[in-house]
Design a protein around this motif. Structure first.
Motif, PDB file in Angstrom:
ATOM      1  N   ARG A  35       0.836  -1.218   0.093  1.00  0.00           N
ATOM      2  CA  ARG A  35       0.009   0.076   0.173  1.00  0.00           C
ATOM      3  C   ARG A  35       0.945   1.298  -0.050  1.00  0.00           C
ATOM      4  NH1 ARG A  35      -4.464  -2.713   1.871  1.00  0.00           N
ATOM      5  NH2 ARG A  35      -3.984  -4.427   3.191  1.00  0.00           N
ATOM      6  N   ASP A  36       0.552   2.194  -0.841  1.00  0.00           N
ATOM      7  CA  ASP A  36       1.362   3.290  -0.989  1.00  0.00           C
ATOM      8  C   ASP A  36       1.198   4.383   0.344  1.00  0.00           C
ATOM      9  OD1 ASP A  36       3.198   5.245  -1.972  1.00  0.00           O
ATOM     10  OD2 ASP A  36       1.897   5.911  -3.903  1.00  0.00           O
ATOM     11  N   ILE A  37       1.959   3.758   1.273  1.00  0.00           N
ATOM     12  CA  ILE A  37       1.955   4.727   2.651  1.00  0.00           C
ATOM     13  C   ILE A  37       3.109   5.569   3.084  1.00  0.00           C
ATOM     14  CG2 ILE A  37       0.193   2.820   3.582  1.00  0.00           C
ATOM     15  CD1 ILE A  37       2.787   2.048   5.200  1.00  0.00           C
ATOM     16  N   GLY A  38       3.948   5.941   2.067  1.00  0.00           N
ATOM     17  CA  GLY A  38       5.066   6.594   2.162  1.00  0.00           C
ATOM     18  C   GLY A  38       4.635   8.138   2.806  1.00  0.00           C
ATOM     19  N   TRP A  39       5.625   8.819   3.378  1.00  0.00           N
ATOM     20  CA  TRP A  39       5.261  10.225   3.821  1.00  0.00           C
ATOM     21  C   TRP A  39       4.560  11.066   2.936  1.00  0.00           C
ATOM     22  CZ3 TRP A  39       5.923   9.675   8.659  1.00  0.00           C
ATOM     23  CH2 TRP A  39       6.674   8.947   9.284  1.00  0.00           C
ATOM     24  N   GLY A  40       3.489  11.698   3.419  1.00  0.00           N
ATOM     25  CA  GLY A  40       2.882  12.529   2.549  1.00  0.00           C
ATOM     26  C   GLY A  40       1.712  11.929   1.476  1.00  0.00           C
ATOM     27  N   ARG A  41       1.663  10.445   1.594  1.00  0.00           N
ATOM     28  CA  ARG A  41       1.011   9.680   0.586  1.00  0.00           C
ATOM     29  C   ARG A  41      -0.482   9.560   1.243  1.00  0.00           C
ATOM     30  NH1 ARG A  41       5.769   7.431  -0.948  1.00  0.00           N
ATOM     31  NH2 ARG A  41       6.394   8.459  -2.907  1.00  0.00           N
ATOM     32  N   LYS A  42      -1.487   9.104   0.377  1.00  0.00           N
ATOM     33  CA  LYS A  42      -2.975   9.002   0.940  1.00  0.00           C
ATOM     34  C   LYS A  42      -3.115   7.621   1.354  1.00  0.00           C
ATOM     35  CE  LYS A  42      -4.506  12.994  -1.595  1.00  0.00           C
ATOM     36  NZ  LYS A  42      -5.403  13.541  -2.296  1.00  0.00           N
ATOM     37  N   GLY A  43      -2.321   6.764   0.949  1.00  0.00           N
ATOM     38  CA  GLY A  43      -2.661   5.284   1.520  1.00  0.00           C
ATOM     39  C   GLY A  43      -2.667   5.185   2.995  1.00  0.00           C
ATOM     40  N   ARG A  44      -3.368   3.942   3.553  1.00  0.00           N
ATOM     41  CA  ARG A  44      -3.170   3.753   4.858  1.00  0.00           C
ATOM     42  C   ARG A  44      -2.746   2.656   5.239  1.00  0.00           C
ATOM     43  NH1 ARG A  44      -7.303   1.229   7.607  1.00  0.00           N
ATOM     44  NH2 ARG A  44      -8.854   0.702   6.130  1.00  0.00           N
ATOM     45  N   LYS A  45      -2.247   2.305   6.226  1.00  0.00           N
ATOM     46  CA  LYS A  45      -1.505   1.072   6.667  1.00  0.00           C
ATOM     47  C   LYS A  45      -2.624   0.250   7.500  1.00  0.00           C
ATOM     48  CE  LYS A  45       1.537  -0.923  10.291  1.00  0.00           C
ATOM     49  NZ  LYS A  45       2.690  -0.673  11.279  1.00  0.00           N
ATOM     50  N   VAL A  46      -2.804  -0.970   7.162  1.00  0.00           N
ATOM     51  CA  VAL A  46      -3.534  -2.036   7.656  1.00  0.00           C
ATOM     52  C   VAL A  46      -2.707  -3.003   8.516  1.00  0.00           C
ATOM     53  CG1 VAL A  46      -5.251  -3.822   7.288  1.00  0.00           C
ATOM     54  CG2 VAL A  46      -5.177  -1.842   5.742  1.00  0.00           C
ATOM     55  N   ALA A  47      -3.008  -2.694   9.810  1.00  0.00           N
ATOM     56  CA  ALA A  47      -2.078  -3.479  10.782  1.00  0.00           C
ATOM     57  C   ALA A  47      -1.877  -5.062  10.249  1.00  0.00           C
ATOM     58  CB  ALA A  47      -2.618  -3.415  12.179  1.00  0.00           C
ATOM     59  N   GLY A  48      -0.623  -5.421  10.217  1.00  0.00           N
ATOM     60  CA  GLY A  48      -0.501  -6.854  10.099  1.00  0.00           C
ATOM     61  C   GLY A  48      -0.689  -7.434   8.622  1.00  0.00           C
ATOM     62  N   ARG A  49      -1.154  -6.549   7.897  1.00  0.00           N
ATOM     63  CA  ARG A  49      -1.546  -6.707   6.315  1.00  0.00           C
ATOM     64  C   ARG A  49      -1.034  -5.674   5.280  1.00  0.00           C
ATOM     65  NH1 ARG A  49      -1.685 -11.401   7.284  1.00  0.00           N
ATOM     66  NH2 ARG A  49      -3.283 -12.272   8.463  1.00  0.00           N
ATOM     67  N   THR A  50       0.063  -4.989   5.630  1.00  0.00           N
ATOM     68  CA  THR A  50       0.733  -4.180   4.611  1.00  0.00           C
ATOM     69  C   THR A  50       2.039  -4.378   4.670  1.00  0.00           C
ATOM     70  OG1 THR A  50      -0.895  -2.486   5.323  1.00  0.00           O
ATOM     71  CG2 THR A  50       1.151  -1.723   4.424  1.00  0.00           C
ATOM     72  N   ALA A  51       2.621  -4.220   3.400  1.00  0.00           N
ATOM     73  CA  ALA A  51       4.212  -4.529   3.294  1.00  0.00           C
ATOM     74  C   ALA A  51       4.676  -2.966   3.498  1.00  0.00           C
ATOM     75  CB  ALA A  51       4.331  -4.708   1.470  1.00  0.00           C
ATOM     76  N   ILE A  52       6.084  -3.196   4.236  1.00  0.00           N
ATOM     77  CA  ILE A  52       6.708  -1.928   4.320  1.00  0.00           C
ATOM     78  C   ILE A  52       7.305  -1.079   3.412  1.00  0.00           C
ATOM     79  CG2 ILE A  52       7.992  -3.434   6.490  1.00  0.00           C
ATOM     80  CD1 ILE A  52      10.472  -2.986   4.714  1.00  0.00           C
ATOM     81  N   ASP A  93       1.271 -16.133   6.663  1.00  0.00           N
ATOM     82  CA  ASP A  93       2.445 -16.602   7.509  1.00  0.00           C
ATOM     83  C   ASP A  93       3.271 -15.096   7.782  1.00  0.00           C
ATOM     84  OD1 ASP A  93       1.785 -18.953   7.466  1.00  0.00           O
ATOM     85  OD2 ASP A  93       2.900 -19.431   5.587  1.00  0.00           O
ATOM     86  N   THR A  94       3.047 -14.011   7.727  1.00  0.00           N
ATOM     87  CA  THR A  94       3.574 -12.617   7.777  1.00  0.00           C
ATOM     88  C   THR A  94       2.385 -11.685   8.194  1.00  0.00           C
ATOM     89  OG1 THR A  94       4.877 -11.109   6.980  1.00  0.00           O
ATOM     90  CG2 THR A  94       3.364 -12.012   5.449  1.00  0.00           C
ATOM     91  N   GLU A  95       3.087 -10.834   9.112  1.00  0.00           N
ATOM     92  CA  GLU A  95       2.205  -9.496   9.843  1.00  0.00           C
ATOM     93  C   GLU A  95       3.053  -8.398   9.323  1.00  0.00           C
ATOM     94  OE1 GLU A  95       1.493 -10.131  13.960  1.00  0.00           O
ATOM     95  OE2 GLU A  95       0.164 -11.920  13.681  1.00  0.00           O
ATOM     96  N   GLY A  96       3.544  -8.444   8.221  1.00  0.00           N
ATOM     97  CA  GLY A  96       4.439  -7.133   7.707  1.00  0.00           C
ATOM     98  C   GLY A  96       5.804  -7.617   7.278  1.00  0.00           C
ATOM     99  N   CYS A  97       6.349  -8.875   7.560  1.00  0.00           N
ATOM    100  CA  CYS A  97       7.625  -9.195   7.378  1.00  0.00           C
ATOM    101  C   CYS A  97       7.715  -9.745   6.165  1.00  0.00           C
ATOM    102  CB  CYS A  97       7.877 -10.304   8.657  1.00  0.00           C
ATOM    103  SG  CYS A  97       7.989  -9.855  10.295  1.00  0.00           S
ATOM    104  N   ILE A  98       9.097 -10.018   5.796  1.00  0.00           N
ATOM    105  CA  ILE A  98       9.479 -10.240   4.508  1.00  0.00           C
ATOM    106  C   ILE A  98       9.704 -12.152   4.609  1.00  0.00           C
ATOM    107  CG2 ILE A  98      11.162 -10.268   2.821  1.00  0.00           C
ATOM    108  CD1 ILE A  98      11.807  -7.272   3.775  1.00  0.00           C
ATOM    109  N   LEU A  99       9.010 -12.860   3.892  1.00  0.00           N
ATOM    110  CA  LEU A  99       9.348 -14.079   3.712  1.00  0.00           C
ATOM    111  C   LEU A  99      10.371 -14.356   2.539  1.00  0.00           C
ATOM    112  CD1 LEU A  99       5.732 -15.568   4.092  1.00  0.00           C
ATOM    113  CD2 LEU A  99       7.223 -14.975   5.934  1.00  0.00           C
ATOM    114  N   VAL A 100      11.159 -15.457   2.663  1.00  0.00           N
ATOM    115  CA  VAL A 100      12.039 -15.760   1.653  1.00  0.00           C
ATOM    116  C   VAL A 100      11.768 -17.419   1.158  1.00  0.00           C
ATOM    117  CG1 VAL A 100      13.676 -14.173   2.097  1.00  0.00           C
ATOM    118  CG2 VAL A 100      13.807 -16.364   3.351  1.00  0.00           C
TER     119      VAL A 100
END
Length: 138
Positions: A35-52, A93-100
């Protein structure tokens, strides 16, 4: 050591990427929905379901009480804490982490434990050479 995570497929419920070490292909990645949540952007973080957010972050290997093993941890990720690189197969299997692992099936990475072990080993060896470890997420 410079890790580079290049996101290649941003889907509704997951994000697939490629991970390289010092510009050499290493493995695939899976994250939650981007989700495009970078500084000044309009996206919003969804806890546990958003990539960094995209950016460059220091990486250390610390003991994870949750996983009971030594795992990479990303430092100074805006709006996030506790972001690790660890084993798992799907976005559940992830709450925001990176799986490899290896992206052999849509929406999944497989052989994740093997790739997590290889990554921890590579990072530990680089630290043994006094190298700083960074990840560039794009």
């Amino acid at each position: 050591m410079e890790l580079t995570l290049t996101r290649i497929a941003k889907r509704k419920t997951y994000t697939i990427g490629h991970l390289a070490i010092d510009d050499k292909p290493f493995c695939d990645t899976l994250e939650p929905t981007w989700r495009d949540i970078g500084w000044g952007r309009k996206g919003r973080k969804v806890a546990g379901r958003t990539a960094i957010p995209e950016g460059r972050y220091p990486v250390v290997v610390t003991f994870s009480p949750k996983f009971q093993k030594w795992l990479p941890l990303l430092i100074h990720v805006p709006l996030f804490t506790g972001i690790r690189i660890h084993a798992g197969n799907t976005a559940n299997d992830t709450e925001g982490c990176i799986l490899v692992g290896q992206n052999l099936k849509p929406g999944m990475v497989l052989n994740s434990n093997i790739w997590t072990h290889r990554l921890v080993k590579a990072i530990t060896e680089a630290r043994g050479r006094d190298e700083a470890i960074w990840i560039n997420v794009r």
